[in-house]
Design an enzyme around this catalytic site. Structure first.
Site, PDB file in Angstrom:
ATOM      1  N   SER A 229     -23.216   9.304  39.104  1.00  0.00           N
ATOM      2  CA  SER A 229     -23.799   8.235  39.904  1.00  0.00           C
ATOM      3  C   SER A 229     -23.910   6.971  39.081  1.00  0.00           C
ATOM      4  O   SER A 229     -24.007   7.016  37.851  1.00  0.00           O
ATOM      5  CB  SER A 229     -25.196   8.625  40.385  1.00  0.00           C
ATOM      6  OG  SER A 229     -26.132   8.576  39.313  1.00  0.00           O
ATOM      7  N   ASP A 230     -23.891   5.819  39.757  1.00  0.00           N
ATOM      8  CA  ASP A 230     -24.378   4.619  39.089  1.00  0.00           C
ATOM      9  C   ASP A 230     -25.866   4.838  38.850  1.00  0.00           C
ATOM     10  O   ASP A 230     -26.513   5.641  39.533  1.00  0.00           O
ATOM     11  CB  ASP A 230     -24.125   3.380  39.947  1.00  0.00           C
ATOM     12  CG  ASP A 230     -24.067   2.096  39.132  1.00  0.00           C
ATOM     13  OD1 ASP A 230     -24.574   2.101  37.984  1.00  0.00           O
ATOM     14  OD2 ASP A 230     -23.522   1.095  39.624  1.00  0.00           O
ATOM     15  N   TRP A 231     -26.420   4.115  37.905  1.00  0.00           N
ATOM     16  CA  TRP A 231     -27.782   4.409  37.452  1.00  0.00           C
ATOM     17  C   TRP A 231     -28.791   4.197  38.582  1.00  0.00           C
ATOM     18  O   TRP A 231     -28.869   3.122  39.155  1.00  0.00           O
ATOM     19  CB  TRP A 231     -28.101   3.555  36.238  1.00  0.00           C
ATOM     20  CG  TRP A 231     -27.809   4.235  34.922  1.00  0.00           C
ATOM     21  CD1 TRP A 231     -28.637   4.280  33.847  1.00  0.00           C
ATOM     22  CD2 TRP A 231     -26.647   4.986  34.536  1.00  0.00           C
ATOM     23  NE1 TRP A 231     -28.067   5.001  32.813  1.00  0.00           N
ATOM     24  CE2 TRP A 231     -26.845   5.450  33.212  1.00  0.00           C
ATOM     25  CE3 TRP A 231     -25.473   5.323  35.178  1.00  0.00           C
ATOM     26  CZ2 TRP A 231     -25.909   6.224  32.520  1.00  0.00           C
ATOM     27  CZ3 TRP A 231     -24.530   6.089  34.501  1.00  0.00           C
ATOM     28  CH2 TRP A 231     -24.752   6.539  33.200  1.00  0.00           C
ATOM     29  N   GLY A 233     -28.496   5.660  41.412  1.00  0.00           N
ATOM     30  CA  GLY A 233     -27.777   5.644  42.682  1.00  0.00           C
ATOM     31  C   GLY A 233     -27.827   6.933  43.474  1.00  0.00           C
ATOM     32  O   GLY A 233     -27.477   6.940  44.655  1.00  0.00           O
TER      33      GLY A 233
END
Length: 825
Positions: A229-231, A233
């Protein structure tokens, strides 16, 4: 047994030793940047690091600086996959030095609208160019034994409401435009990881998108790496797991952990699904060499030879510099006796954009320093600010001391910083704990010197106390301007105060930031604030007048203009394409005073240049990294050729831009333009030309394109969409007086019977190097995908007549033939 088989055997053996809880533990961050170790199976701690333009490492600190390479737009402007590959190798070298196993790069979202605030971190408006350079970069990093995560999969092409925006895009556009760079990278370079975007696509968050993650990415393309995931996310335990999101970052608090264990026990997620997620994490660990019994993908003996990072950064910066216009003033002639260098960015180099791409560089060579070193002895060099575009104060330009204080006011530790910018994410110096930290105090001293009105400022969010020689200037809370937590961190508000000083004695400035009891962001510790300072300066009119007078007295005037972090940064899109402040006025007035005016533009994406026809030359330096001044001096003096070509179309006015909107309406950002993005949109609309077309760029020699032959190749067996089906053979000659490099661009146009297809698209590119008078041959492979379209039945070969054009830019294609391409679908 092959090495890959050995790795897979070791992965299965390790997986078989883990119970459900232990498997789930692999799927969430242990902290800001790492996944946890497991001694029972010989698994080491896996460290990830930001790295689009330099590898930061776990500690964002000047005590452990990084080589700052030019922005990805500058790398894309080289049109040179070999340079992208070597840049990747350098970043792998940096990652190994900093103990990181995965570089969170490259960013391969597209320049859909020039207003995208993070475009400096991506490559281009064209999917083919983006895919070619992205694949070369990934291959370079991974040849150094370090993983990559091409990002952000998919649709994060602007920053406004990026956490929640729902991108509405039709399937054909998604396939042919926005997924295309990711597919090329996956199929050509086999990245060991990929990062999911924050946004939704057609109603579903990307971390939860089973069709795109499982069916397309893994099923069709064969991706076998880790999807992270993006941070912050990851939002939903069950939907994320079922959609194949392997890792939720950062930790330790995520949607996985105990939540996922419970979901399995309640029958919402099968343990076999968890096995698949954990298997991919272990596979990545095996590839980077931190799983016992698994041979690393790149043995130590096979690592690339050491790379001189500063030399490569300078080479890339010059190779990506685009000479947009030149009436002969460049390179400087031997008889230039005096140079006026003008602009705030000439003294304080704008080396990179804001956000994840920022690092503490090993050094910074400003244009002023670079020219001082490079100009021949006896050439006079004078400098003036002219116009300062910065909205916010610069960090206090002296070394500062930071004190970390506990709840009882006791000192926990100290650190020295190079200036007034304090920033720690996830980890504090010397092993200090965020749990014990109550406040951070920053102290710096203004030495005796300039009398007059100084400005000091606080930039950050939260409670602050600012003192000057013990007198309290501010003791209050600074609130964020909006609700986006990333924007509050990356582009925080500022409070400014004036100090009248007589210049006779030093003044101690002290800024204390009191952290809230529930500090940090999404479970990880965060300290970020700036003690700013501005020297007494003349009025804006006085600064302009000084610069004009300096320019009028010089043989050549060089004006360096730039965007600022407020204009181009992660987390915010651009409201305007105009240069900030009074820089346009500065250029116009300097050009009126000196007809031999050269303008250098430091921007990551298009800006307006209303003065472009009034100056002698325009150089686009992008964000050139830490060797900015050295590379610029080499280009100005002719030691290096400006090798860049535009990877994105540059408009003349905002009204001309065919794709403008980046703001969602009721949470939805539609892509109604479909396939027609960038130069394809400009061509479809017709009637209005941009300032500079895609692919444009001049050099210091001249070339004549002499011949084009298109050779149709046998249709390759199998379904590799990147296998060549034709080859364009281009003959060109260096007709100038010095050796040079020319980028050969080949464009394809279908027969026009299908109006849904763009009139022209980049089919391939190559490069020629030749001495004066020498002829060169460039062979440009044209892949099968260039002759395919997406429809209800999937990818379809589009055989038939194609116009094939070759030249130096979309607007300069002197060679033109028609070829029949007999594909069989």
């Amino acid at each position: 047994m092959t090495l890959e088989h050995q790795r897979e055997t070791a992965v299965e053996a390790a997986l078989g030793k883990l119970d459900l809880t232990a498997k789930v533990a692999l799927l969430a961050g242990a902290d800001m940047w790492s996944l946890p170790a497991n001694e029972d199976i010989g698994l080491g701690r896996l460290v990830m690091s930001d790295g689009p333009a330099g590898v930061r490492g776990e500690n964002w600190t000047p005590d452990d600086p990084s080589v700052s390479v030019p922005s990805p737009t500058a790398l894309a402007a080289t049109w040179n996959p070999e340079l992208a590959h070597r840049t990747g190798q350098l970043l792998a070298q940096e990652a190994r030095r900093k103990g990181a196993h995965v570089v969170l790069a490259p960013t391969v979202n597209l320049h859909r609208s020039p207003r995208g605030g993070r475009h400096f971190e991506a490559y281009s408006e064209d999917p083919l160019l983006t895919g070619e350079l992205g694949a070369a970069f990934v291959a370079g990093v991974q040849s150094g034994g370090v993983g990559t995560t091409p990002k952000h999969f998919v649709g994060n092409d602007s920053e406004t409401d990026r956490f929640t925006v729902d991108i509405h895009v039709d399937e054909r556009t998604l396939r042919e435009v926005y997924l295309a760079p990711f597919e090329a990278i996956v199929r050509k370079a086999s990245p060991w990881g990929l990062m999911s975007a924050y946004n939704k696509v057609n109603g579903t968050f990307m971390t939860e998108h089973q069709e795109l993650n499982n069916d397309v990415l893994r099923g069709e393309w064969g991706f076998d790496g880790m999807l992270v995931s993006d941070w912050t996310g990851a939002r939903d335990t069950v939907r994320d797991a079922l959609a194949g999101l392997d890792v939720a970052m950062p930790g330790p608090v995520t949607v996985y952990g105990e939540n996922l264990v419970r979901a399995v026990r309640e029958g919402l997620v099968t343990e076999e699904t968890v096995d698949e997620l954990a298997r991919r994490v272990l596979r990545l660990a095996a590839r980077v060499g931190i799983l016992d019994g698994a041979p690393a993908a790149v043995p130590a003996a096979a690592l690339p030879a050491p790379i001189d990072g500063e030399a490569l950064a300078c080479e890339v910066a010059a190779a990506g510099t685009v000479l947009l216009a030149n009436d002969g003033v460049l390179p400087f002639a031997a008889g230039v006796g005096s140079v006026a260098l003008i602009g705030q960015a000439a003294q304080e180099a704008r080396i990179g954009g804001g956000g994840s791409a920022q690092v503490f560089p090993t050094r910074v060579v400003s244009p002023l320093e670079g020219l001082r070193t490079a100009l021949p002895q006896g050439t006079a060099l004078a400098y003036a600010v002219g116009a300062d575009p910065n909205v916010h104060l610069r960090p206090l330009a002296v070394r500062t001391e930071s004190r970390f204080l506990g709840r009882d006011g006791a000192e926990l530790g100290t650190a020295t910083l190079p200036d007034g910018a304090a920033r720690w994410i996830g980890q504090l110096p010397d092993g200090l704990s965020f749990a014990d930290l109550a406040s951070v105090e920053l102290t710096g001293t203004l030495g005796p010197g300039r009398e007059g009105t100084h400005r000091v400022g606080i930039r950050g969010v939260g409670r602050f106390v600012l003192e000057a020689d013990g007198a309290v200037l501010f003791d209050d809370v600074v609130l964020p301007a909006g609700e986006d937590p990333a924007a509050a961190f990356l582009n925080p508000p500022e409070q400014v105060f004036e100090l009248e000083l007589d210049g006779t004695a030093p003044v101690e400035l002290k800024l204390r930031h009191i952290l809230p009891e529930r500090g940090g962001f999404a479970g990880f510790g965060l300290v970020s604030f700036t003690l700013g300072h501005g020297e007494p300066v003349g009025t804006a009119d006085e600064l302009l007048d000084e610069a004009v007078a300096l320019a009028a007295a010089a043989d050549v005037a060089v004006v360096v203009v730039a965007t600022t972090e407020e204009v181009e940064s992660e987390g915010v899109d651009r409201a305007s394409l105009a240069l900030p402040g009074r820089q346009d006025e500065l250029v116009a007035r300097v050009a009126a005073a000196n007809p031999r005016t050269v303008v250098v533009v430091n921007a990551g994406a298009p800006v307006l240049m209303p003065w472009r026809d009034e100056v002698a030359a325009v150089l686009l330096g992008w964000f050139p990294g830490q060797e900015a001044g050295a590379a610029l001096a080499d280009v100005l003096t002719g030691a290096r050729e400006p090798g860049g070509r535009l990877p994105t179309t540059w408009p003349a006015t905002e009204a001309d831009v065919p794709v403008w909107d980046v703001e969602p309406v009721d949470g939805v950002l539609a892509y109604p333009e479909g396939l027609f993005v960038g130069y394809r949109a400009w061509q479809r609309r017709g009637g209005v030309a941009p300032a500079y077309w895609f692919g444009h760029g001049l050099g210091y020699t001249t070339w004549t394109f002499e011949g084009l032959d298109v050779r149709v190749l046998p249709t390759p067996a199998g379904d590799d969409p990147y296998a060549p089906v034709a080859e364009a053979v281009v003959l060109l000659r260096n007709t100038g007086a010095r050796a040079g490099r020319e980028v050969v661009q080949v464009y394809l146009s279908p027969d026009g019977s299908d109006a849904s297809r763009p009139a022209t698209a980049l089919g391939g590119f190559g490069a020629a190097t030749a001495e004066p008078g020498e002829q060169a041959e460039v062979r440009v492979a044209l892949p099968r995908r260039a002759f395919q379209t997406w429809g209800e039945s999937g990818w379809t070969d589009r055989a038939g007549g194609y116009r094939v054009q070759a030249g130096r830019s979309l607007a300069d294609l002197p060679l033109d033939v028609t070829a029949e391409v007999p594909l069989r679908g």
